[in-house]
Every structure is written in C-alpha cells, then in structure tokens.
Design an enzyme around this catalytic site. Sequence first.
Site, PDB file in Angstrom:
ATOM      1  N   MET A 160     -38.719 -27.565 -52.211  1.00  0.00           N
ATOM      2  CA  MET A 160     -38.041 -28.809 -51.860  1.00  0.00           C
ATOM      3  C   MET A 160     -38.171 -28.991 -50.353  1.00  0.00           C
ATOM      4  SD  MET A 160     -34.171 -30.014 -52.860  1.00  0.00           S
ATOM      5  CE  MET A 160     -33.374 -28.567 -52.182  1.00  0.00           C
ATOM      6  N   ARG A 301     -27.383 -27.525 -55.678  1.00  0.00           N
ATOM      7  CA  ARG A 301     -26.035 -27.290 -55.160  1.00  0.00           C
ATOM      8  C   ARG A 301     -25.220 -26.413 -56.096  1.00  0.00           C
ATOM      9  NH1 ARG A 301     -24.988 -33.298 -52.406  1.00  0.00           N
ATOM     10  NH2 ARG A 301     -26.128 -32.768 -50.496  1.00  0.00           N
ATOM     11  N   TYR A 441     -26.790 -24.296 -46.230  1.00  0.00           N
ATOM     12  CA  TYR A 441     -27.908 -25.057 -46.810  1.00  0.00           C
ATOM     13  C   TYR A 441     -27.518 -25.814 -48.074  1.00  0.00           C
ATOM     14  CZ  TYR A 441     -29.235 -20.712 -49.483  1.00  0.00           C
ATOM     15  OH  TYR A 441     -29.282 -19.588 -50.277  1.00  0.00           O
ATOM     16  N   GLU A 442     -28.462 -26.690 -48.485  1.00  0.00           N
ATOM     17  CA  GLU A 442     -28.253 -27.625 -49.616  1.00  0.00           C
ATOM     18  C   GLU A 442     -27.037 -28.523 -49.389  1.00  0.00           C
ATOM     19  OE1 GLU A 442     -30.635 -28.029 -51.358  1.00  0.00           O
ATOM     20  OE2 GLU A 442     -31.687 -26.154 -50.966  1.00  0.00           O
ATOM     21  N   GLY A 443     -26.868 -28.985 -48.164  1.00  0.00           N
ATOM     22  CA  GLY A 443     -25.717 -29.806 -47.811  1.00  0.00           C
ATOM     23  C   GLY A 443     -24.587 -28.921 -47.342  1.00  0.00           C
TER      24      GLY A 443
END
Length: 589
Positions: A160, A301, A441-443
């Site tokens: 990603m 997430r 990470y991932e928001g």
Amino acid sequence: MYRAPVEDIAFTLKHVAGMKSALDAGRFGDLGEDLVDAVLGEAGRFATEEVAPLYTIGDRQGAVLKDAAVTTPPGWKQLYRRWIDGGWNALSGPEAYGGQALPTMLGVAALEMWNSAAMAFGIGPTLTMGAVEALDKHASEDLKVKYLEKLVSGEWMGTMNLTEPQAGSDLAALRARAEPADDGSYRIFGQKIFITYGEHDFTDNIIHLVLARLPDAPAGTRGISLFLVPKFLVGDDGALGVRNDVFCSGLEHKLGIHASPTCTMIYGDGFQGAKPGAVGWLIGEENKGLACMFTMMNNARLCVGMQGVAVAEAATQKAIAYANERRQGKAASYTGTGMAPVVHHPDVQRNLLTMKALTQTARAISYSCAHAIDMARVSAGDEAAHWRDRANLLTPLAKAFSTDIGVEVASLGLQVHGGMGFIEETGAAAFYRDARIAPIYEGTNGIQAIDLVMRKLPLGGGDHVHGYIAELADMAGAVRTSNVQGFGRTADALDAALGDLGEATRFLQKLAAEGRSDEALAGATPYLRLISLAAGGAYLARGALVDQGRVPLCRFFAENLLGEVSALRARVIGGAESLAAAGTTLVSA
C-alpha cells in the site's frame, strides 16, 4: 517463549464477540465449531512452533538492502513459503480466486497469533490481504483475472503506497503523478515512503497499489487516483516479463519490527536503464482513488489493532513467566522457603492483572469489529446497514485502543522484569519497541479519534452509538440479575461507566451539531479511550457470565480500572477551554 492462547481466542470469538450465535443460526453456511476449532488449533501450532522461534533472529539481524534488493533474515523466506503452503494467506480470501472465504473473525484471530509470534512477519501478509480486498471490490475484470489468484494464494505479495515526504498523514499533499499511455495503461512518477514490504525476497513479484494524480486532476484528495504497479510486468499468460521502473532506494532504521523492510520506493526514475515511467493500471474510477484505498485501509486498521492485541498477549505471557521465576523479598501469601517469587507481591499482581485485563478487552473489541464486518457481508437491507454502521463505529476503537494498550501492556511488562526488562537479552524490551509503531501507522490514533467523533458518532442520525451503549447496558444488567458469585461491585461500576459514556456521547454530538468542531475534537482522544474501557468492561462481564472462572478478572477490571472512565468524561466535557488556552503558548511566531 510465546504459546498461542487458542482457548482464550476461541472463547472470545464464540461467546463474547458473537460467532457462536452466528454459527448456530447458519449465517456462515456449513461452517461449524469443529472446523473453527481445527483452524484455530493449527494456526496456534504454526505460530508457536514455526513463527515464534524465528522472532529473535529477525529482531537482531533485520532486513538488509543491497543493490536495490532486500534480503530478509535467515529462515524467514522459508517460513513464508511454509505459511502459504499451509493455505493461511487464502484463509478469508474470495473463493472465486482460490480463497477459502472463511469469516473475517477467523482471519483476524489467526492474524493475532502470527503477530504475537513475530509482528514483523505478521505485518507483511496484512497488506496483501488488504490489496486483495481492494482489487476484488474495485478493479476491472482483466486485473482481477491477472493478479488476484496469486495474491490470494500468497505467491505474490501486495503493498500500500500512500504517503510521501512532504505529505505525512495529509494525503491532499501527494505529488506522485500518473500520465496516460496510448495502450490504456499509465506511467507513474514519484517517491513513496514508509512502504512496508515494498521490497523483499519472499515472492518473485510484488504488486504495489499506488496513489497518484492524473494531469489536470482536482486539487486535494478529490484528485487522487489508485493504480496497480507490479514489480515485474505480467504477460497475458500469467508469466513474469521485464522489470518495471520501480525500485527500493532505502530502508528505514527503525525502533522495532526490524525484520519488516520499511522502504522508500522510487517510481519512474529509469531504473537499470529502463525508459522512465513505471507502468501501472487504474483501479476504479479516475480521481476516486482514495475511496478505493480506504477499502484497503479499513482492513489494515483492524489488522493493526490486532497487532496491539498480539504484542500485549506476548508481553503478558513473558511477564507472567518471569514473575513466577524471579525471586525477591518476602510476601505474606508465599508459604515456601527463601525469597518469594515476585508474582506473590501485590504490586506485581496488579501490573500483571492490568496487562491481562487490557489485553482481553482489546481482543473482545477487535473481534466484535470483525464480527460486524462478517454480519454485514452475510446480511441484506436494513440488517446489513446496521452491521456496516457497527463495523464503522468499532474500527477506530479496534485500531486505536488496541494499539495504545499494546504499548501500555508492553511497558508494564518491562516494569515487571525490573532492571532486566531494560536489558535486550531478556526480550521484554523488544515487545515495547515493536508495539510503539502501531499507534502511529495506518492513521495515527489521534486521527482515529477524530474519525470516531466527527464521522462515526453521527451514524444513523446519531442513534447508532446509543443503540450500542444500550446493548452494553444489557450486559451490565445481566450481571446485576445473575446469581453468579464473586462479581463484587462490578454491576455498579459498569452502570456508572456506561452513564458517563452516554453523557459524554451526547455532549460531543451536541457540539458537532452546533458546528463547534474544535471543542469536540479537544475531547476526541479521551472519548475514544472512554468508550473502549466502558465497552471492554461489558465484554468482560459477558464472558464471565458464560465462564465463571473469568469472574475474578472481570471484577478486577471493574473495581480497579473502570473508574478511569469518570475522569475521562470530565476531560471530554470540561477540557476544551483549558486546552485551547494553553495551546496558544506552544505556537511559535
């Protein structure tokens, strides 16, 4: 060394998160408890016997970059091959492309075990699974036929590619560009950073999902498109062709997860003399790439939330084992001779029970999120909409609360080890180092809190969250009306926490409705922890009502940890003005 807690995992899936009722109702076709138990048992064996023994060498040696090629630590490539040969990558993949189409709940339960055994290993397949979901939902049939089967099997891995040096979490600032070619493909140019498993030696091809801008695309996030860019071009017969113009220019030297290669990726720079421009294909519609990528990001997430649970479980196991071995001082509860194992000391017991309770609450929240995803998939109409809203509500909790407690529990594990915890030799510090990336990470978890308050609390016209709170209250009520001994003040503590939750929820919804977003956002992070603790207490109670051996931990949580909810409610409701006033002192001219 880590041993997969298969019984705890199975119990939480079935009796807390809702899998048993779904199985009994036939919602997952012919899937029954026997197969669930068999899958979990074998996943536990593989994690314990195959993955965990390679954790230390992965942490100490890490991934190595030389001449644009990455070599993973000794034994890791062979481990991955045994893992995909066991069918684990295909566990919840689409059946049309070789997947087993088993529930998401089973997939995340297995994922917990891979990440407990070695988080740097477990994170790689996570991105591949997300790529499968994004392609399955948004790609053209030609792309699905060419790429999905090998991604589902794990023969190829996916990545990603979102952020860039100037962008961070602000994807509106992306600069990577895509230029249309005459044959319907595109040429991708730009740099991407922090790309997990962007280059490695596990598979002979890597399929990158890349965000980039088309010429004359609108500014901001409205002008982002998603492209599939393979490391090697693939012929119509599925055979690998020439190397694409994409390469890894650097590996990050990280605090933890050393065996996971975190790459800087360069697209369109004329790698090895190629004509500049990485060949890619559009996924979905032009300028709709962020919506496509969010399919992958939401999956990721929840998976990152499982990393928090996983590290917390591994750290807890190590700390309990050490506390039973390490002898120091005298303890009233110890009747043996000589110094007492430190597990007899009340402060150590408090730390260990806090670790166990937080781990189990995070597991319950995350598995409940997976259950909602599954139920949305097998339902229709209003029922499907209800479960989609539930999955959307629980995703930021699963990601943020679980990863926060992963760090918290790993830190408590260091404390239990005392000075030896600070020494790398014991391995306790490695869990803390690994866990620390997951809230980022991932928001980031701050972004998850914003998402919860501004996008998820309004679901169903603002009513969905209150329906969820009512369900939690029913669990608390069941404790009060039960004849089960040993709950102590659990029902009172749950009632108080859920009352605080309802009050804080209504307050934030009112602020949002009035357009007072800065005030609402000031309370977003404490609110996320508040709702997670309240929900976790109710989930522990649900489990304790099924298995009375779980009552003591439920009571400990209710009487020792759940009181934090009241203080969090005060921060949500009364903290905005002081935050704004003090915040101005931080701003440079």
